[in-house]
Each structure stands twice: as C-alpha cells, then as structure tokens.
Design a protein around this motif. Sequence first.
Motif, mmCIF file in Angstrom:
data_model
loop_
_atom_site.group_PDB
_atom_site.id
_atom_site.type_symbol
_atom_site.label_atom_id
_atom_site.label_comp_id
_atom_site.label_asym_id
_atom_site.label_seq_id
_atom_site.Cartn_x
_atom_site.Cartn_y
_atom_site.Cartn_z
ATOM 1 N N LYS A 152 0.812 -1.218 0.000
ATOM 2 C CA LYS A 152 0.000 0.000 0.000
ATOM 3 C C LYS A 152 0.843 1.265 0.000
ATOM 4 O O LYS A 152 0.540 2.229 -0.695
ATOM 5 C CB LYS A 152 -0.924 0.010 1.226
ATOM 6 C CG LYS A 152 -1.960 -1.084 1.255
ATOM 7 C CD LYS A 152 -3.026 -0.794 2.300
ATOM 8 C CE LYS A 152 -2.419 -0.631 3.709
ATOM 9 N NZ LYS A 152 -3.458 -0.354 4.727
ATOM 10 N N ASN A 153 1.912 1.269 0.803
ATOM 11 C CA ASN A 153 2.714 2.491 0.915
ATOM 12 C C ASN A 153 4.109 2.174 1.452
ATOM 13 O O ASN A 153 4.330 1.107 2.045
ATOM 14 C CB ASN A 153 2.019 3.500 1.837
ATOM 15 C CG ASN A 153 2.465 4.922 1.566
ATOM 16 O OD1 ASN A 153 3.249 5.183 0.640
ATOM 17 N ND2 ASN A 153 1.994 5.857 2.364
ATOM 18 N N ILE A 154 5.029 3.113 1.237
ATOM 19 C CA ILE A 154 6.393 3.011 1.765
ATOM 20 C C ILE A 154 6.714 4.301 2.500
ATOM 21 O O ILE A 154 6.575 5.403 1.940
ATOM 22 C CB ILE A 154 7.431 2.792 0.642
ATOM 23 C CG1 ILE A 154 7.130 1.510 -0.131
ATOM 24 C CG2 ILE A 154 8.844 2.739 1.220
ATOM 25 C CD1 ILE A 154 8.062 1.290 -1.317
ATOM 26 N N LEU A 155 7.125 4.176 3.743
ATOM 27 C CA LEU A 155 7.442 5.345 4.560
ATOM 28 C C LEU A 155 8.893 5.275 5.036
ATOM 29 O O LEU A 155 9.356 4.209 5.463
ATOM 30 C CB LEU A 155 6.514 5.423 5.778
ATOM 31 C CG LEU A 155 5.004 5.468 5.492
ATOM 32 C CD1 LEU A 155 4.219 5.397 6.800
ATOM 33 C CD2 LEU A 155 4.643 6.743 4.730
ATOM 34 N N ILE A 156 9.600 6.391 4.954
ATOM 35 C CA ILE A 156 10.964 6.457 5.480
ATOM 36 C C ILE A 156 10.867 6.476 7.005
ATOM 37 O O ILE A 156 10.228 7.355 7.585
ATOM 38 C CB ILE A 156 11.710 7.714 4.992
ATOM 39 C CG1 ILE A 156 11.722 7.785 3.466
ATOM 40 C CG2 ILE A 156 13.128 7.745 5.558
ATOM 41 C CD1 ILE A 156 12.489 6.695 2.796
ATOM 42 N N LEU A 178 15.707 -2.664 6.363
ATOM 43 C CA LEU A 178 16.869 -1.794 6.306
ATOM 44 C C LEU A 178 17.016 -1.280 4.877
ATOM 45 O O LEU A 178 16.667 -1.972 3.919
ATOM 46 C CB LEU A 178 18.133 -2.548 6.722
ATOM 47 C CG LEU A 178 18.165 -3.082 8.162
ATOM 48 C CD1 LEU A 178 19.444 -3.880 8.400
ATOM 49 C CD2 LEU A 178 18.062 -1.934 9.166
ATOM 50 N N ALA A 179 17.534 -0.080 4.740
ATOM 51 C CA ALA A 179 17.707 0.502 3.415
ATOM 52 C C ALA A 179 18.634 -0.354 2.548
ATOM 53 O O ALA A 179 18.426 -0.483 1.347
ATOM 54 C CB ALA A 179 18.243 1.922 3.526
ATOM 55 N N ARG A 180 19.645 -0.951 3.171
ATOM 56 C CA ARG A 180 20.561 -1.798 2.407
ATOM 57 C C ARG A 180 19.849 -3.035 1.865
ATOM 58 O O ARG A 180 20.223 -3.566 0.819
ATOM 59 C CB ARG A 180 21.758 -2.202 3.265
ATOM 60 C CG ARG A 180 21.431 -3.082 4.453
ATOM 61 C CD ARG A 180 22.676 -3.675 5.070
ATOM 62 N NE ARG A 180 22.361 -4.553 6.190
ATOM 63 C CZ ARG A 180 21.936 -5.803 6.071
ATOM 64 N NH1 ARG A 180 21.750 -6.323 4.861
ATOM 65 N NH2 ARG A 180 21.661 -6.538 7.133
ATOM 66 N N GLN A 181 18.818 -3.518 2.570
ATOM 67 C CA GLN A 181 18.049 -4.658 2.081
ATOM 68 C C GLN A 181 17.221 -4.263 0.853
ATOM 69 O O GLN A 181 17.102 -5.037 -0.099
ATOM 70 C CB GLN A 181 17.136 -5.192 3.189
ATOM 71 C CG GLN A 181 17.888 -5.798 4.360
ATOM 72 C CD GLN A 181 16.972 -6.186 5.499
ATOM 73 O OE1 GLN A 181 15.999 -5.495 5.812
ATOM 74 N NE2 GLN A 181 17.280 -7.311 6.138
ATOM 75 N N THR A 218 9.509 1.593 6.394
ATOM 76 C CA THR A 218 8.354 0.773 6.755
ATOM 77 C C THR A 218 7.510 0.541 5.506
ATOM 78 O O THR A 218 7.124 1.496 4.822
ATOM 79 C CB THR A 218 7.499 1.452 7.831
ATOM 80 O OG1 THR A 218 8.260 1.580 9.029
ATOM 81 C CG2 THR A 218 6.251 0.615 8.131
ATOM 82 N N LEU A 219 7.268 -0.728 5.197
ATOM 83 C CA LEU A 219 6.403 -1.097 4.078
ATOM 84 C C LEU A 219 5.030 -1.437 4.645
ATOM 85 O O LEU A 219 4.899 -2.337 5.486
ATOM 86 C CB LEU A 219 6.961 -2.304 3.328
ATOM 87 C CG LEU A 219 8.012 -2.039 2.238
ATOM 88 C CD1 LEU A 219 9.259 -1.385 2.829
ATOM 89 C CD2 LEU A 219 8.382 -3.309 1.519
ATOM 90 N N GLU A 220 4.014 -0.720 4.210
ATOM 91 C CA GLU A 220 2.655 -0.962 4.671
ATOM 92 C C GLU A 220 1.960 -1.906 3.702
ATOM 93 O O GLU A 220 1.870 -1.632 2.502
ATOM 94 C CB GLU A 220 1.886 0.352 4.774
ATOM 95 C CG GLU A 220 2.457 1.299 5.818
ATOM 96 C CD GLU A 220 1.648 2.579 5.925
ATOM 97 O OE1 GLU A 220 0.830 2.863 5.016
ATOM 98 O OE2 GLU A 220 1.828 3.315 6.914
ATOM 99 N N GLY A 221 1.504 -3.035 4.221
ATOM 100 C CA GLY A 221 0.808 -4.012 3.392
ATOM 101 C C GLY A 221 -0.650 -4.140 3.783
ATOM 102 O O GLY A 221 -1.080 -3.599 4.802
ATOM 103 N N THR A 222 -1.434 -4.855 2.980
ATOM 104 C CA THR A 222 -2.851 -5.030 3.279
ATOM 105 C C THR A 222 -3.057 -5.983 4.457
ATOM 106 O O THR A 222 -4.138 -5.995 5.062
ATOM 107 C CB THR A 222 -3.593 -5.573 2.050
ATOM 108 O OG1 THR A 222 -2.924 -6.763 1.589
ATOM 109 C CG2 THR A 222 -3.613 -4.543 0.935
ATOM 110 N N ARG A 223 -2.044 -6.781 4.800
ATOM 111 C CA ARG A 223 -2.168 -7.722 5.917
ATOM 112 C C ARG A 223 -1.292 -7.374 7.108
ATOM 113 O O ARG A 223 -1.631 -7.677 8.248
ATOM 114 C CB ARG A 223 -1.851 -9.139 5.448
ATOM 115 C CG ARG A 223 -2.831 -9.673 4.422
ATOM 116 C CD ARG A 223 -2.495 -11.104 4.041
ATOM 117 N NE ARG A 223 -3.421 -11.654 3.071
ATOM 118 C CZ ARG A 223 -3.329 -12.854 2.545
ATOM 119 N NH1 ARG A 223 -2.318 -13.660 2.911
ATOM 120 N NH2 ARG A 223 -4.210 -13.286 1.662
ATOM 121 N N LYS A 224 -0.127 -6.748 6.841
ATOM 122 C CA LYS A 224 0.761 -6.357 7.942
ATOM 123 C C LYS A 224 1.772 -5.345 7.436
ATOM 124 O O LYS A 224 1.910 -5.119 6.231
ATOM 125 C CB LYS A 224 1.484 -7.568 8.524
ATOM 126 C CG LYS A 224 2.492 -8.223 7.591
ATOM 127 C CD LYS A 224 3.246 -9.348 8.292
ATOM 128 C CE LYS A 224 4.312 -9.947 7.373
ATOM 129 N NZ LYS A 224 5.073 -11.036 8.032
#
Length: 368
Positions: free
Chosen positions: A262-266, A290-293, A279-285
Amino acid sequence: TNKTTLTLSSNSGFIFENSLLATKKTRWPKNELSIVSEKNNLYIQCLDGVYRRIKNNEITVSPRNGLLCLNKKNYQGALTIHVDTENKKLYFINRLNLDDYIYSVLICESLSYWPLEMQKVQAVASRTYALYQMHQRRKRQKSNCPYDIRNTNHHQVYNGTHRYTHLRQAVYDTHNQILSHDNNIALTMFDICCGGIIPWYMKKKEDDKPYLFRKNRCTYCNNKKNIKWHSWEETLKAGELLKQLRSNDETRKKLRRFGRLKNILIKNRDRAGLVHSLTLEGTRKNVTLLARQLNASLQSKLKSLAFSVRKLKDKFSIKGFGFGHNMGLCQLGARELVRRGWSYKKILSFYYPETEIVRIKGIKNKDF
C-alpha cells in the motif's frame, strides 16, 4: 564446481608450476594449454593429448614472454588456477606487478579520455585502496583467502590489460605514491558522484578513519554534464517492486503473508540525508526493512541511499542524489576540479582530509 574447460594461449609458450613442486618449473612448448575443472579436481591436457589430474588442485601458469590470454582477455604476470574443495569454488588469481595492476584498473574505474591530472587522482586512490585491502587480508591469515582483492565493484573492477597506453603516464608520475593517515594506509573509498552529501553528518562513523567523513560539501559534481549521476529518479509499479523484494532471500521471509503493497514510509534518516530503514505498509501487515536490504533487492535501481519515496496511485517514485556510497573521492567532482586547475594532490587532500601522500618502498609482485 561443474565442468569448466579453460583454454589459455600465449605467443611464446608457457611456464607452469605446482605448489607441490616447490621451485621446480616446467616449460610448455605449445602456444595453447587446456585445463579442465570437474568435480572439484583440476586436469591438464598433456603433450600426448591425455588429461591428467593436477596434484594439490592448483597450478600457476605464466607466458614465457609477453601476455597470457584467457577467455579472450589478456593478462600480464602469472595466473593461478585454484580449486577450493571445501567451498566448491574455482578461483582465477592474477599475480602481477602493482603498477601493471593499477594501469589495468584505470580503464575500468576511470574514463580513458579524462585528462592526465584526473588519471593521477584515480591512480593514487586505486593504488592505496589495493594496498589497504592487501594489508587487511594479511592481518586475517586465518581466513585462508587465496587472493588480496576481488575483481568486483565492491573492491575494484579489473579486466586484464588494455590498449590505452597513455594511461601508463599517470601510473609513472605517481609511482609508489599512496595516501596515509597516522602512519597507516588509508581506506580510499571512491564513487562516481557524491550528490553533494556531507559525510560528516552520516550516522555511522569509523573513528579511526576521519578522512572518510569530510565536513566540506562537494558542489563540483552538480552541473548539467553530470545531472543524470547527481540527481536520479526511478518509478516502479507496486507489484513489480514487491516482486523484486521477494526475489531476495533476506527480505522474502519478512514479506510472508504481507499482502499487497500500500505504501512506503521512510522510518530513519541521518542528518546527511541517507536512509537507514523504511516501513512497508501491506494489506495484511507492516514490515520494517533496512535501506541496504531494499538496495540489494532493487539492484541497480537505487543509485545511493540518499533518496525519498512518493506514492503515485499504483506506482512509487524514488528520487535520489549521488551514485555510490557518498564517501571518499567523488570522481565527477574531482573531474570538475581538474577543469578548474587543481592539482591531483590538492584534490586528494580535499576528498581525503587529514591524509598525506607518502611513498612506499620495496613493492614488487603482489597477488591481486
């Protein structure tokens, strides 16, 4: 290792040796040599045409004169072919004179048409970097690593010798010059473009390497010629971005039962502007990465960790500054300073503050 056939050629024949033979060397009269690696063993095609196993799974080959050719690339010095039976890896290790190595590296880490003064900058940085890695490897003898420096952009890219003989002048003019800090070889990191980032404000600092964290901003890489390196943007569909994240073993586990993106937040950014976590916002969780990941998953999409993310319906726009790790030498900035008349010594002093140029002695053949 799977079966690999290697064909080596030389206009003058070969001299080869095996580590079990001590100082004994064998001359090979033919101009071609065939070596096969199969099931963690090395085999050499003898003069009678029969392949026989090489004891100790290691052989060092050098031309009697001139260059050695492998896979259509020419190399100076000697080539050691080594099978690591424990890790099931096949190594090709080129042993050559340090200045010959730097000459070869310049064509990969610089541009052939850059002026001599810029080539001198890169020659000193590359020579120092190589010796730093060599010194570190010798401090870690327990690792049993058979080489000093890798042929990758994590170390320095090296593709053998080349035809741009004018680059020899930069190597000659800076012969045995390296950068030193507190009587230690400096870690002379470099990248294409720093993007104007001030390393001093980075979150993580190595206290023993203050020369990597200059306090002065480099504004010299920010011009029309360098705009695609200084400022960049990538737009990815949410599904495509998530697919790339799931292709990475490290992030795949975290994204189980994640749903749609849904969204990506720094989440965390340092004062220099580099992102450390998101933080990756998903429909389930929601998932924190990490930025390197993220960088490892998106491969070449992220030019540096100085970026911002904006959602555009079902897409994400990622805008950033710089190309690389934003520390040490900024090559495009240095190129601009050469245009302004700066000497290579002054440029190195700017990008690696608190270092000095010293001469090394007794450097002959080393393994890279």
